[in-house]
Design an enzyme around this catalytic site. Structure first.
Site, PDB file in Angstrom:
ATOM      1  N   LYS A 116      16.788  21.325 -11.753  1.00  0.00           N
ATOM      2  CA  LYS A 116      16.039  20.097 -12.047  1.00  0.00           C
ATOM      3  C   LYS A 116      16.855  19.046 -12.783  1.00  0.00           C
ATOM      4  O   LYS A 116      17.653  19.343 -13.655  1.00  0.00           O
ATOM      5  CB  LYS A 116      14.796  20.420 -12.904  1.00  0.00           C
ATOM      6  CG  LYS A 116      13.715  21.172 -12.178  1.00  0.00           C
ATOM      7  CD  LYS A 116      13.050  20.393 -11.047  1.00  0.00           C
ATOM      8  CE  LYS A 116      12.291  19.184 -11.513  1.00  0.00           C
ATOM      9  NZ  LYS A 116      10.934  19.447 -11.944  1.00  0.00           N
TER      10      LYS A 116
ATOM     11  N   HIS B 173       0.833  -1.218   0.000  1.00  0.00           N
ATOM     12  CA  HIS B 173       0.000   0.000   0.000  1.00  0.00           C
ATOM     13  C   HIS B 173       0.865   1.264   0.000  1.00  0.00           C
ATOM     14  O   HIS B 173       0.423   2.317   0.464  1.00  0.00           O
ATOM     15  CB  HIS B 173      -0.950   0.044   1.208  1.00  0.00           C
ATOM     16  CG  HIS B 173      -1.686  -1.237   1.447  1.00  0.00           C
ATOM     17  ND1 HIS B 173      -2.955  -1.478   0.974  1.00  0.00           N
ATOM     18  CD2 HIS B 173      -1.306  -2.373   2.091  1.00  0.00           C
ATOM     19  CE1 HIS B 173      -3.340  -2.693   1.334  1.00  0.00           C
ATOM     20  NE2 HIS B 173      -2.349  -3.267   2.003  1.00  0.00           N
TER      21      HIS B 173
ATOM     22  N   GLU C  32       9.633   8.046 -17.147  1.00  0.00           N
ATOM     23  CA  GLU C  32       8.296   8.621 -17.347  1.00  0.00           C
ATOM     24  C   GLU C  32       7.765   8.296 -18.742  1.00  0.00           C
ATOM     25  O   GLU C  32       6.598   7.947 -18.916  1.00  0.00           O
ATOM     26  CB  GLU C  32       8.347  10.142 -17.167  1.00  0.00           C
ATOM     27  CG  GLU C  32       8.648  10.569 -15.748  1.00  0.00           C
ATOM     28  CD  GLU C  32       8.894  12.069 -15.665  1.00  0.00           C
ATOM     29  OE1 GLU C  32       7.934  12.791 -15.391  1.00  0.00           O
ATOM     30  OE2 GLU C  32      10.033  12.504 -15.911  1.00  0.00           O
TER      31      GLU C  32
ATOM     32  N   SER D 140      15.410  21.060 -16.898  1.00  0.00           N
ATOM     33  CA  SER D 140      14.261  21.933 -17.108  1.00  0.00           C
ATOM     34  C   SER D 140      14.744  23.217 -17.782  1.00  0.00           C
ATOM     35  O   SER D 140      15.842  23.695 -17.517  1.00  0.00           O
ATOM     36  CB  SER D 140      13.630  22.272 -15.756  1.00  0.00           C
ATOM     37  OG  SER D 140      12.931  23.492 -15.827  1.00  0.00           O
TER      38      SER D 140
END
Ligand code: ARG
Length: 469
Positions: A282, A155, A289, A276
């Site tokens: 970043k 979980h 992804e 970024s």
């Protein structure tokens, strides 16, 4: 002049020509179309359907085209609709009228089926190979980090300490099932359709077995209608690819979480991340992804083809031309995802320090407390209840189980002694689970050895089964 122009009195409408043509994507099949034609023409000679001099001439022309294809010198035209008619036109340009004899005893319907079988067969070997490489990269990280312990989650809540190698082993196991699914896919991809003609079988005394052998097929379609209508082996491939992408997508989710500042369990190599345009600090896990995101288009290809086929009457229908783009896209997507994943896993840094830090600052050792009491003869239910209360007490006191003094433990149950502190160490928690398949050191070593053996079997499978001609 169209190859099928005989019964037509009008030029094809321009938009129809565009809408109907598949050459913009089925040119990918050129190599297989040529291979299929080489086998077909050899068979026509062997069966004495065409005189040897015609066969030789056509073979010579096909060889020239194979050469030109390698040099990227074949120029396809939308006027010739698809790869089959483009190649026939190019052959005609090479050797003249005799090229027209190649299509004897064959239809584009069984021809395209053959091309697709050859393509899917090759891609099955490719995927088994690439999946196995990723397994090897995961195995290497697992072996290098055998003694790294981190919290295992259920979980997404900290559950019990596990070895990092054990966690990676779960992905190696998933990938092994992917490999085995692709291996099983070969049985249905490796059936020879040529000789089915348009649908009813060939009217010539062709030798299907002979041509099949030349191309490394040992099974033939027993029903010509099925041979030109069957796309099950593609559905199986797309389904196998979908499941494999699901696995990569799950791994992506973990890679993304682990590389966040909150977890900091791993550091991805700079070469496999991007930055970024606005925020200078970043470093984003784009590959993970994108793999997670691209899973959608692979599912889409599977759903798309299932839908194309579900309402089709026998035998061939032009709808089936829609089998290709989704398949090619799926191959590209899975192929690249596997290549990048292998490299990303190989180059990532495992922050063992952060993982062991995490596992000492949580309650993932609570099961150990309960098991400790059980070993002292207390029924598990009662032990669970006592431990729950202990955890609650610690949460209220803002301490962990290892910081609670023995005298406090004893107020929860008199049987607690000094041994509790050793029992709740993360390493004790993992070592207690030495059951087969568990997270204990020896159990994990056994798992990794098991999968190493599987990896070498996968490699030999490709060597043994891959037809060479
Ligand atoms: N381009 C077609 C396809 O991909 C080849 C077979 C066409 N056959 C036909 N009779 N129109 O399915």
């Amino acid at each position: 002049m169209k190859l099928w122009g005989g019964r037509f009195t009008k030029e094809t409408n321009k938009l129809v020509e565009e809408f109907n043509a598949s050459i913009s994507f089925d040119s990918k099949l050129a190599e297989y179309d040529l291979l299929g034609s080489v086998a077909h023409i050899k068979m026509l000679g062997h069966a004495k359907i065409l005189p040897q001099e015609d066969v030789d001439r056509i073979l010579q022309g096909l060889n020239v085209l194979q050469d030109k294809l390698l040099k990227n010198e074949l120029v396809f035209s939308i006027k010739d609709e698809d790869i089959h008619m483009n190649i026939e036109r190019l052959l005609h340009e090479e050797i003249g009228e005799v090229a027209g004899k190649l299509h004897t005893g064959r239809s584009r319907n069984d021809q395209v089926a053959l091309d697709l079988h050859l393509y899917v067969r090759d891609q099955i070997f490719n995927m088994v190979e690439k999946l196995t490489c990723l397994q090897a990269a995961l195995l290497k990280q697992a072996e290098d980090n055998l003694d790294t312990i981190l919290p295992g989650y259920t979980h997404l809540q900290r559950a019990q300490p596990i070895r990092f190698a054990h966690h990676l082993g779960a992905y190696i196991a998933m990938l092994q099932r992917d490999v085995e699914r692709f291996m099983a896919n070969l049985e249905h991809a490796n059936i020879f359709p040529l000789g089915a003609g348009a649908l009813a079988g060939s009217g010539f005394a062709i030798d299907r077995e002979y041509a099949a052998k030349l191309l490394g097929f040992d099974m033939l379609y027993e029903n010509s209608i099925d041979a030109v209508s069957d796309r099950d082996y593609i559905l199986e491939f797309l389904s196998n690819a979908s499941i494999a992408m699901t696995h990569l997508s799950r791994l992506s989710e973990e890679i993304i979480l682990w590389s966040s500042q909150e977890f900091a369990f791993i550091t991805l190599d700079d070469a496999y991340c991007t930055g970024s345009s606005m925020m200078p600090q970043k470093k984003n896990p784009d590959i993970a992804e994108l793999v997670r995101g691209k899973t959608g288009r692979v599912y889409g290809a599977l759903l798309g083809l299932l839908t194309v086929i579900k309402g089709l009457p026998l035998a061939y229908n032009k709808d089936l031309q829609e089998d290709k783009e989704g398949l090619f896209d799926t191959v590209d997507t899975l192929d690249k995802s596997l290549i990048l994943y292998g490299a990303m896993i190989e180059t990532m840094t495992v922050n063992s320090e952060a993982m062991s830090q995490a596992v000492t600052q949580d309650f993932s050792n609570a099961t150990q407390v309960a098991d400790y009491l059980v070993a002292k003869g207390i029924p598990f239910r009662e032990a669970h209840e006592i431990t729950g209360k202990l955890v609650l007490h610690c949460i209220q006191e803002k301490i962990y189980l290892s910081q609670l003094p023995l005298t406090q433990y004893q107020t929860f149950h008199p049987t607690f002694d000094d041994g509790i502190f050793a029992a709740i160490q993360p390493v004790a928690a993992v070592e207690a689970r030495s059951v087969r398949g568990g997270t204990g050191r020896d159990a994990v070593i056994d798992q990794l050895n098991y999968f190493k053996e599987k990896v070498s079997q996968n490699v030999s499978w490709v060597k043994d089964k891959h037809p060479s001609f």
